[in-house]
Motif scaffolding. Sequence first.
Motif, PDB file in Angstrom:
ATOM      1  N   GLU A 114       0.806  -1.222   0.000  1.00 25.17           N
ATOM      2  CA  GLU A 114       0.000   0.000   0.000  1.00 25.17           C
ATOM      3  C   GLU A 114       0.840   1.273   0.000  1.00 25.17           C
ATOM      4  O   GLU A 114       0.340   2.345  -0.337  1.00 25.17           O
ATOM      5  CB  GLU A 114      -0.934   0.018   1.220  1.00 25.17           C
ATOM      6  N   ILE A 115       2.095   1.181   0.386  1.00 23.38           N
ATOM      7  CA  ILE A 115       2.906   2.396   0.501  1.00 23.38           C
ATOM      8  C   ILE A 115       4.078   2.398  -0.473  1.00 23.38           C
ATOM      9  O   ILE A 115       5.095   3.053  -0.244  1.00 23.38           O
ATOM     10  CB  ILE A 115       3.411   2.597   1.939  1.00 23.38           C
ATOM     11  N   GLY A 116       3.945   1.655  -1.569  1.00 25.22           N
ATOM     12  CA  GLY A 116       4.982   1.731  -2.586  1.00 25.22           C
ATOM     13  C   GLY A 116       5.482   0.410  -3.122  1.00 25.22           C
ATOM     14  O   GLY A 116       6.546   0.366  -3.759  1.00 25.22           O
ATOM     15  N   LEU A 117       4.757  -0.681  -2.902  1.00 23.36           N
ATOM     16  CA  LEU A 117       5.123  -2.002  -3.451  1.00 23.36           C
ATOM     17  C   LEU A 117       6.512  -2.435  -2.993  1.00 23.36           C
ATOM     18  O   LEU A 117       7.224  -3.146  -3.699  1.00 23.36           O
ATOM     19  CB  LEU A 117       5.075  -1.980  -4.990  1.00 23.36           C
ATOM     20  N   ARG A 118       6.903  -2.033  -1.790  1.00 26.35           N
ATOM     21  CA  ARG A 118       8.301  -2.187  -1.387  1.00 26.35           C
ATOM     22  C   ARG A 118       8.692  -3.629  -1.113  1.00 26.35           C
ATOM     23  O   ARG A 118       9.806  -4.047  -1.414  1.00 26.35           O
ATOM     24  CB  ARG A 118       8.571  -1.305  -0.170  1.00 26.35           C
ATOM     25  N   GLY A 119       7.786  -4.402  -0.509  1.00 29.87           N
ATOM     26  CA  GLY A 119       8.110  -5.800  -0.264  1.00 29.87           C
ATOM     27  C   GLY A 119       8.318  -6.560  -1.560  1.00 29.87           C
ATOM     28  O   GLY A 119       9.263  -7.355  -1.695  1.00 29.87           O
ATOM     29  N   ALA A 120       7.440  -6.323  -2.528  1.00 32.00           N
ATOM     30  CA  ALA A 120       7.566  -6.990  -3.827  1.00 32.00           C
ATOM     31  C   ALA A 120       8.848  -6.570  -4.531  1.00 32.00           C
ATOM     32  O   ALA A 120       9.519  -7.384  -5.177  1.00 32.00           O
ATOM     33  CB  ALA A 120       6.353  -6.659  -4.697  1.00 32.00           C
ATOM     34  N   GLU A 121       9.196  -5.299  -4.410  1.00 34.43           N
ATOM     35  CA  GLU A 121      10.421  -4.811  -5.042  1.00 34.43           C
ATOM     36  C   GLU A 121      11.649  -5.522  -4.477  1.00 34.43           C
ATOM     37  O   GLU A 121      12.539  -5.950  -5.222  1.00 34.43           O
ATOM     38  CB  GLU A 121      10.546  -3.306  -4.823  1.00 34.43           C
ATOM     39  N   MET A 122      11.673  -5.683  -3.162  1.00 37.98           N
ATOM     40  CA  MET A 122      12.828  -6.331  -2.533  1.00 37.98           C
ATOM     41  C   MET A 122      12.919  -7.806  -2.900  1.00 37.98           C
ATOM     42  O   MET A 122      13.999  -8.309  -3.230  1.00 37.98           O
ATOM     43  CB  MET A 122      12.752  -6.161  -1.014  1.00 37.98           C
ATOM     44  N   ILE A 123      11.782  -8.516  -2.847  1.00 42.56           N
ATOM     45  CA  ILE A 123      11.829  -9.951  -3.116  1.00 42.56           C
ATOM     46  C   ILE A 123      12.088 -10.222  -4.593  1.00 42.56           C
ATOM     47  O   ILE A 123      12.740 -11.205  -4.952  1.00 42.56           O
ATOM     48  CB  ILE A 123      10.539 -10.653  -2.632  1.00 42.56           C
ATOM     49  N   ALA A 124      11.603  -9.345  -5.467  1.00 41.20           N
ATOM     50  CA  ALA A 124      11.863  -9.522  -6.897  1.00 41.20           C
ATOM     51  C   ALA A 124      13.355  -9.396  -7.187  1.00 41.20           C
ATOM     52  O   ALA A 124      13.910 -10.136  -8.005  1.00 41.20           O
ATOM     53  CB  ALA A 124      11.077  -8.495  -7.707  1.00 41.20           C
ATOM     54  N   ARG A 125      14.013  -8.467  -6.509  1.00 40.99           N
ATOM     55  CA  ARG A 125      15.459  -8.313  -6.697  1.00 40.99           C
ATOM     56  C   ARG A 125      16.227  -9.500  -6.128  1.00 40.99           C
ATOM     57  O   ARG A 125      17.262  -9.895  -6.662  1.00 40.99           O
ATOM     58  CB  ARG A 125      15.929  -7.022  -6.022  1.00 40.99           C
ATOM     59  N   ARG A 126      15.699 -10.059  -5.040  1.00 41.56           N
ATOM     60  CA  ARG A 126      16.427 -11.142  -4.379  1.00 41.56           C
ATOM     61  C   ARG A 126      16.315 -12.457  -5.142  1.00 41.56           C
ATOM     62  O   ARG A 126      17.320 -13.138  -5.373  1.00 41.56           O
ATOM     63  CB  ARG A 126      15.917 -11.324  -2.950  1.00 41.56           C
ATOM     64  N   ILE A 127      15.091 -12.847  -5.523  1.00 46.74           N
ATOM     65  CA  ILE A 127      14.929 -14.176  -6.128  1.00 46.74           C
ATOM     66  C   ILE A 127      15.012 -14.152  -7.651  1.00 46.74           C
ATOM     67  O   ILE A 127      15.155 -15.192  -8.276  1.00 46.74           O
ATOM     68  CB  ILE A 127      13.605 -14.831  -5.686  1.00 46.74           C
ATOM     69  N   LYS A 128      14.888 -12.962  -8.257  1.00 49.98           N
ATOM     70  CA  LYS A 128      14.979 -12.814  -9.712  1.00 49.98           C
ATOM     71  C   LYS A 128      14.109 -13.848 -10.446  1.00 49.98           C
ATOM     72  O   LYS A 128      14.609 -14.718 -11.166  1.00 49.98           O
ATOM     73  CB  LYS A 128      16.435 -12.915 -10.167  1.00 49.98           C
ATOM     74  N   PRO A 129      12.799 -13.758 -10.288  1.00 50.58           N
ATOM     75  CA  PRO A 129      11.915 -14.770 -10.881  1.00 50.58           C
ATOM     76  C   PRO A 129      11.860 -14.680 -12.401  1.00 50.58           C
ATOM     77  O   PRO A 129      12.084 -13.622 -12.989  1.00 50.58           O
ATOM     78  CB  PRO A 129      10.553 -14.426 -10.270  1.00 50.58           C
TER      79      PRO A 129
END
Length: 257
Positions: A114-129
């Motif tokens: 809700e405040i900037g998609l921050r969790g998704a941004e971090m996990i996307a960088r980490r696991i590189k799906p």
Amino acid sequence: VFIHGKKGIVKAVFGWPAIHTRIGNDKENQPKTENLWLDCGARNRKEVEDLGIHIGAVVTYQDGFDELANGNLVGRAFDNRIGGFMIAEVARLLKENKKTLPFGLYVVNAVQEEIGLRGAEMIARRIKPNIAIVTDVTHDTTTPMINKNIEGDVSTGKGPSLAYAPAVHNKLLGFVEQVAKDQQIPVQWRALSRSTGTDTDSFAYANDGCPSVLISIPLRYMHTTVEMLHKDDIENTIQLMYETLIQLTPKTNLSYL
């Protein structure tokens, strides 16, 4: 409401004077952050501190969960607790049905959407799906005061919603659509401009780009304590995600060429 203090939960209510006690322009005031207060029964600073209440204490609504007529469920924060429940159910089905997928699967419940998609941004960088299947809520546009000409035509009880959007990969979307047809899972459609307003936007543009698709569940009264879902939509959304995973393979062609 519940005030989460240092000594535990303290019950309180929002304070707002009766209309016939407000004078002058105060009669027209609307409740806002700067003019609301919480009354916990304390009448001075010491009594407040003795209860363990402090500056910055978190406040949450006192509420519950209930089932209404015709398969409708009501409660707070279905946006997006229901997403967490559904992906957990998908994982459970995979295990119970002893399905072995030909790829690695990460089941992620991301924070701070809700405040900037921050969790998704971090996990996307980490696991590189290589692929992201995202689920979130969307508006039931049959709700009073919502304009279908702006928001589209989506209703609870008629299945999950798929969307065309800049962040949604059309080939992956077509794959999910075909799965829904093959499994006779009802779906509804929306078109979104610019952003989806969901974690899809973070995954789609992360790293070198990630084919992403959004599967939404219709919701009434979003961002209130009485959000409403339909049982059938929950079951159909779970089934659509599950069947999509079963049919995906490393050879699934997502190329536009």
